[in-house]
Design a protein around this motif. Structure first.
Motif, PDB file in Angstrom:
ATOM      1  N   ASP A 404       0.820  -1.212   0.000  1.00 23.26           N
ATOM      2  CA  ASP A 404       0.000   0.000   0.000  1.00 23.26           C
ATOM      3  C   ASP A 404       0.856   1.265   0.000  1.00 23.26           C
ATOM      4  N   GLY A 405       0.430   2.243  -0.797  1.00 28.28           N
ATOM      5  CA  GLY A 405       1.171   3.504  -0.840  1.00 28.28           C
ATOM      6  C   GLY A 405       1.076   4.260   0.472  1.00 28.28           C
ATOM      7  N   LEU A 406      -0.147   4.657   0.839  1.00 25.31           N
ATOM      8  CA  LEU A 406      -0.409   5.308   2.120  1.00 25.31           C
ATOM      9  C   LEU A 406      -1.528   4.531   2.796  1.00 25.31           C
ATOM     10  N   ALA A 407      -1.245   3.996   3.984  1.00 23.26           N
ATOM     11  CA  ALA A 407      -2.190   3.100   4.647  1.00 23.26           C
ATOM     12  C   ALA A 407      -2.409   3.506   6.090  1.00 23.26           C
ATOM     13  N   MET A 408      -3.603   3.186   6.577  1.00 18.73           N
ATOM     14  CA  MET A 408      -3.945   3.298   7.994  1.00 18.73           C
ATOM     15  C   MET A 408      -4.548   1.964   8.408  1.00 18.73           C
ATOM     16  N   ILE A 434      -4.142   4.326  -1.727  1.00 18.69           N
ATOM     17  CA  ILE A 434      -4.449   4.863  -0.397  1.00 18.69           C
ATOM     18  C   ILE A 434      -5.555   4.005   0.211  1.00 18.69           C
ATOM     19  N   VAL A 435      -5.406   3.651   1.492  1.00 17.19           N
ATOM     20  CA  VAL A 435      -6.366   2.747   2.125  1.00 17.19           C
ATOM     21  C   VAL A 435      -6.486   3.060   3.604  1.00 17.19           C
ATOM     22  N   THR A 436      -7.699   2.874   4.131  1.00 18.10           N
ATOM     23  CA  THR A 436      -7.883   2.821   5.579  1.00 18.10           C
ATOM     24  C   THR A 436      -8.528   1.491   5.930  1.00 18.10           C
ATOM     25  N   GLY A 439     -10.909   2.421  11.266  1.00 14.88           N
ATOM     26  CA  GLY A 439     -10.642   3.832  11.545  1.00 14.88           C
ATOM     27  C   GLY A 439     -11.907   4.647  11.698  1.00 14.88           C
ATOM     28  N   LYS A 440     -11.845   5.636  12.567  1.00 17.39           N
ATOM     29  CA  LYS A 440     -12.987   6.502  12.852  1.00 17.39           C
ATOM     30  C   LYS A 440     -12.713   7.917  12.364  1.00 17.39           C
ATOM     31  N   ASP A 441     -13.685   8.486  11.639  1.00 16.22           N
ATOM     32  CA  ASP A 441     -13.614   9.886  11.195  1.00 16.22           C
ATOM     33  C   ASP A 441     -12.319  10.161  10.431  1.00 16.22           C
ATOM     34  N   ILE A 442     -12.097   9.369   9.400  1.00 13.82           N
ATOM     35  CA  ILE A 442     -10.886   9.458   8.583  1.00 13.82           C
ATOM     36  C   ILE A 442     -11.154  10.361   7.375  1.00 13.82           C
ATOM     37  N   THR A 443     -10.167  11.154   6.988  1.00 13.58           N
ATOM     38  CA  THR A 443     -10.263  12.019   5.809  1.00 13.58           C
ATOM     39  C   THR A 443      -9.197  11.624   4.800  1.00 13.58           C
ATOM     40  N   ILE A 444      -9.638  11.388   3.547  1.00 12.18           N
ATOM     41  CA  ILE A 444      -8.733  11.092   2.436  1.00 12.18           C
ATOM     42  C   ILE A 444      -9.152  12.012   1.294  1.00 12.18           C
ATOM     43  N   SER A 445      -8.506  13.151   1.158  1.00 13.54           N
ATOM     44  CA  SER A 445      -9.012  14.167   0.243  1.00 13.54           C
ATOM     45  C   SER A 445      -7.894  14.883  -0.504  1.00 13.54           C
ATOM     46  N   ASP A 446      -8.252  15.380  -1.712  1.00 15.46           N
ATOM     47  CA  ASP A 446      -7.375  16.213  -2.541  1.00 15.46           C
ATOM     48  C   ASP A 446      -6.118  15.480  -2.980  1.00 15.46           C
ATOM     49  N   ASN A 447      -6.230  14.168  -3.163  1.00 15.65           N
ATOM     50  CA  ASN A 447      -5.086  13.348  -3.572  1.00 15.65           C
ATOM     51  C   ASN A 447      -5.210  12.950  -5.043  1.00 15.65           C
TER      52      ASN A 447
END
Length: 782
Positions: A404-408, A434-436, A439-447
């Motif tokens: 994964d590139g960016l993961a939570m 990009i992945v979550t 998770g609670k109240d996660i933001t993945i934006s403007d990517n």
């Protein structure tokens, strides 16, 4: 890297920036000679420089397939395991003779360049070293070293370096070089082969040109790792202890610590706490190295681990961590940045050739990575793992990660209110951009997310992976916000499932995903398979608004699990299949249509029982992929139930015990020469495989290594099944099964076909050894 501008428009569209004219224009051959010293690459949208989205990078990128060349154009091709499939835009140029070149013309002044390339592996799997000439306006500037030692992985997850194994991948690498002076606009910069003695081919993907500023001077009052502590800037001596001493002194004295120009050998973690560690810039101050004996020790800057109290108030900025990791060993802590870092910032750090750029193990709070570059990792770019809260990755460029590139990943401890914003994530070789996971109240934006290679999509929201469940508060919950993202050529075929994964996809594997997930103001462009997909368990609470789908290799929507979703102002064009929805769960998935929709809805949807070959548009030229041969079930499940498919292969597995280096993972790795062995004299012992979904398993094949050194033995065992991994029923009563090397050392067990997700083999006796032993546990539906 430059900080991103503020004041983004919530309703911005990319019609003027990224045009997807998908009219049929014939079929491009997979490999064609570029005519008249000019490449003939198919126009394809670039993930770099999209106005208002993604990272604001300091470089100008040029693709080899559009440059002047007398080499051979390869691609476009998205088939996993093919060399062009891992190139940016799925195209590149191969040079295979002295005098062949790729030549770029500068569009902005530059004094430095990076280029992405691939060399073939060597027969031993250790890689080869070569060099390529760098010419400026026809004059030789320098010879640049290149290598394949950081690429080329084989076999199944987590992969190996054995060329004799199957599944070659991770072909490309990057290198960087200063040009010695500022070259003006219009300068011609050429990469040219002088000899093929060290490498028979050189494949060039792209080049990034930038103007690197002067070195950053030492801050007033800062401690200097060279002049004050004797670190060696030539890289000849191990500087680990001296830099650690400087960092410890900086904490004690309340002073920043400065890394001047130089390359410093660091063979273990530099542990930081309540200190600033700053360099002269990532092109000037470089930490590199690995222990020559203990290969599990390597350069990295770490906070203290959470169980040691963690670290806080740390700033890491303006330097590079260039590792020497050439394999993937998940247990090794050989990441560029790690540990637990609360109230801390990573700013303008270049991370390359480590296992992960930053693997952060919480609990920890208020951590930021910004303005950084993460390249050529063997695993994730970033992973916020276990209790990471109020933390951010922003304005960071990520390319060529091994996972994964960016993961939570909220394993066992909740991840809460994390943000992934204004990043560009390109070419994850495995899994998602990009992945979550929970998770609670996660933001993945403007990517911007582009060029997913296999077993993943561009954007993924899921209750998947261990420790993600509502019982521990780690499942997806609250509101997940995914706004103003652009996805290009995202999603691809999953080689386990044998069908495509959507560019945006959702999974309720561990338990139903039941939360508010808002996907808004987003472009999903030229998807390799479906644009939007859900699978496993159930997915509820999805809301799509102001979404433009332009180009999908199969469907606009691929529905493989129950749930519900609303769609408002969602438009779809250039969908390969005439019926834009594939849905075999029928009314189990409820669609609520608002206003402004077009191009993606059909009633009834398709439910064909087979997956169509994807039609890849490649920015205007229709192409095709090889269709998977394994039809899905109705509805499709994970993995497909072709009776010849081993459902247990590479699936999650648990055990009651194991001895030495023989864990249960070796019983599902597809290799009969490796094996699980339990603790001695401790029957009963069992191994349990999670098939991912309930399957009508009718046959087990149990194996021991085929080598003659294994004498004939009889193991007494039973087979049990469960839907929830809690309550098990007997599928096959206890009986003796003989394993004889002369007949392959296998035993076949027939089962009644009861739908089972968790499959357990319990061993109570073994005439050949006082422990349970299995080299393979294979499960089939026929």
């Amino acid at each position: 890297m430059t900080a991103p501008p503020n004041g983004r428009s919530l309703r911005r569209t990319l019609a003027a920036t990224v045009s997807m004219a998908l009219a049929a224009a014939g079929t491009l051959a997979a490999v064609a000679l570029a005519p008249e010293a000019h490449a003939a690459g198919v126009p394809a949208p670039s993930p770099v420089g999209i106005s208002g989205r993604g990272a604001t990078v300091p470089f100008k990128e040029q693709e080899a397939e559009y440059a002047a060349t007398n080499g051979t154009l390869i691609g476009p091709d998205r088939l996993y395991g093919h060399l062009p499939s891992e190139a940016s835009g799925r195209q590149a140029v191969t040079l295979d003779a002295p005098g062949e070149y790729v030549e770029f013309t500068l569009t902005a002044p530059a004094n430095a360049m990076s280029f992405r390339y691939s060399l073939p592996d060597n027969a031993a799997g250790t890689g080869r070293d070569a060099s390529i000439d760098l010419k400026v306006n026809g004059n030789q500037l320098k010879s640049v070293p290149v290598t394949s030692k950081y690429g080329w992985y084989y076999g199944g997850y987590p992969f190996n370096n054995n060329p004799g194994d199957s599944n070659p991948h991770h072909f490309y690498d990057e290198t960087r070089t200063l040009l010695g002076s500022t070259l003006p606009v219009g300068t011609k910069v050429r990469l040219q082969v002088s000899s093929t003695s060290a490498s028979p081919t050189f494949t060039i993907d792209l080049a990034d040109f930038e103007q690197v500023g002067a070195p950053i001077a030492k801050p007033s009052g800062a401690l200097d790792v060279v002049s004050d502590f004797g670190a060696d800037p030539t890289g000849a001596a191990d500087s680990t202890a001296k830099i650690q001493a400087a960092v410890d002194a900086g904490k004690a004295q309340g002073k920043a610590v400065y890394i001047p120009q130089g390359t410093f050998q660091v063979r273990d973690h530099i542990v930081v706490d309540q200190v600033t560690l700053a360099g002269a810039g990532p092109w000037y101050s470089v930490l590199t190295g690995r222990d020559p004996v203990n290969r599990a020790k390597a350069v990295g800057v770490y906070g203290k681990y959470a169980n040691q109290g963690g670290s806080k108030n740390v700033t890491l900025k303006d330097f590079a961590i260039l590792g020497d990791i050439r394999e993937r060993v998940d247990e090794d802590q050989v990441n560029a940045i790690g540990g637990a870092l609360s109230n801390s910032t990573v700013d303008n750090v270049w991370m390359q050739h480590t296992k992960c750029g930053a693997w952060m193990d919480g609990p920890m709070d208020n951590f930021t990575i910004k303005n950084s570059r993460i390249l050529d990792q063997t695993a994730d770019g970033v992973n916020f793992h276990m209790g990471v809260t109020n933390s951010t990755v922003t304005n960071t460029f990520v390319r060529n990660t091994g996972d994964d590139g960016l993961a939570m990943w909220a394993e066992n401890i909740p991840n809460v209110k994390n943000k992934v914003t204004y990043n560009t994530v390109v070419l994850p070789i495995l899994a998602n951009n990009i992945v979550t996971y929970g998770g609670k109240d996660i933001t993945i934006s403007d990517n911007v997310m582009a060029d997913t290679i296999t077993n993943g999509g561009g954007l993924h929201v899921a209750n998947r992976y261990p420790g993600v469940n509502s019982g521990q508060g780690t499942a997806v919950s609250g509101t997940t916000t995914a706004a103003r993202n652009t996805l290009i050529r995202a999603g691809n075929n999953d080689y386990n499932w044998q069908f495509g994964v959507g560019a945006v996809w959702f999974s309720g594997l561990n338990e139903p995903l039941d939360a508010t997930v808002n996907i808004t103001d987003t472009e999903i462009l030229d998807s390799s398979y479906a644009a939007i997909m859900n699978i496993e368990g159930a997915t509820k609470g999805l809301h799509f608004e102001n979404v433009r789908i332009d180009g999908a290799g199969t469907y606009a929507l691929q529905i493989q699990a129950p749930g519900n979703a609303s769609f408002t102002n969602v438009t779809a064009t250039h969908i390969a299949q005439s019926n834009p929805i594939h849905n075999c769960v029928g009314s189990g998935f409820v669609i609520t249509r608002g206003t402004g929709n077009s191009g993606w809805y059909a009633d009834p949807p398709a439910c064909t029982g087979n997956w169509p070959a994807p039609q890849w548009t490649n920015g205007g030229v229709p192409g095709g992929g090889t269709p998977p041969t394994d039809p899905p079930t109705d509805p499709p499940t994970d993995p497909p139930t072709d009776p010849t498919v081993n459902l247990a292969k590479n699936r999650p597995v648990t055990e009651t015990s194991h001895t030495d280096v023989y864990p249960a993972t070796k019983a599902v790795d597809g290799d009969a020469n490796t094996y699980w062995e339990s603790a001695n004299n401790a029957f009963p012992q069992s191994v349990t495989v999670d098939l991912g979904a309930a399957k009508a398993v009718k046959r087990l094949v149990l194996k021991l290594p085929p080598a003659a050194a294994w004498a004939t033995r009889t193991q007494t065992l039973s087979v049990l099944g469960s839907a929830d991994n809690s309550t098990f029923t007997t599928l096959k009563p206890s009986a003796g099964y003989t394993f004889n090397p002369s007949s392959g050392n296998t035993a076949t067990i027939t089962l009644p076909g009861t739908a089972t997700r968790y499959l357990r083999v319990t061993v109570t006796g073994n005439t050949g050894w006082p422990a349970a032993q299995l080299s393979e546990l294979e499960a089939y539906t026929g």
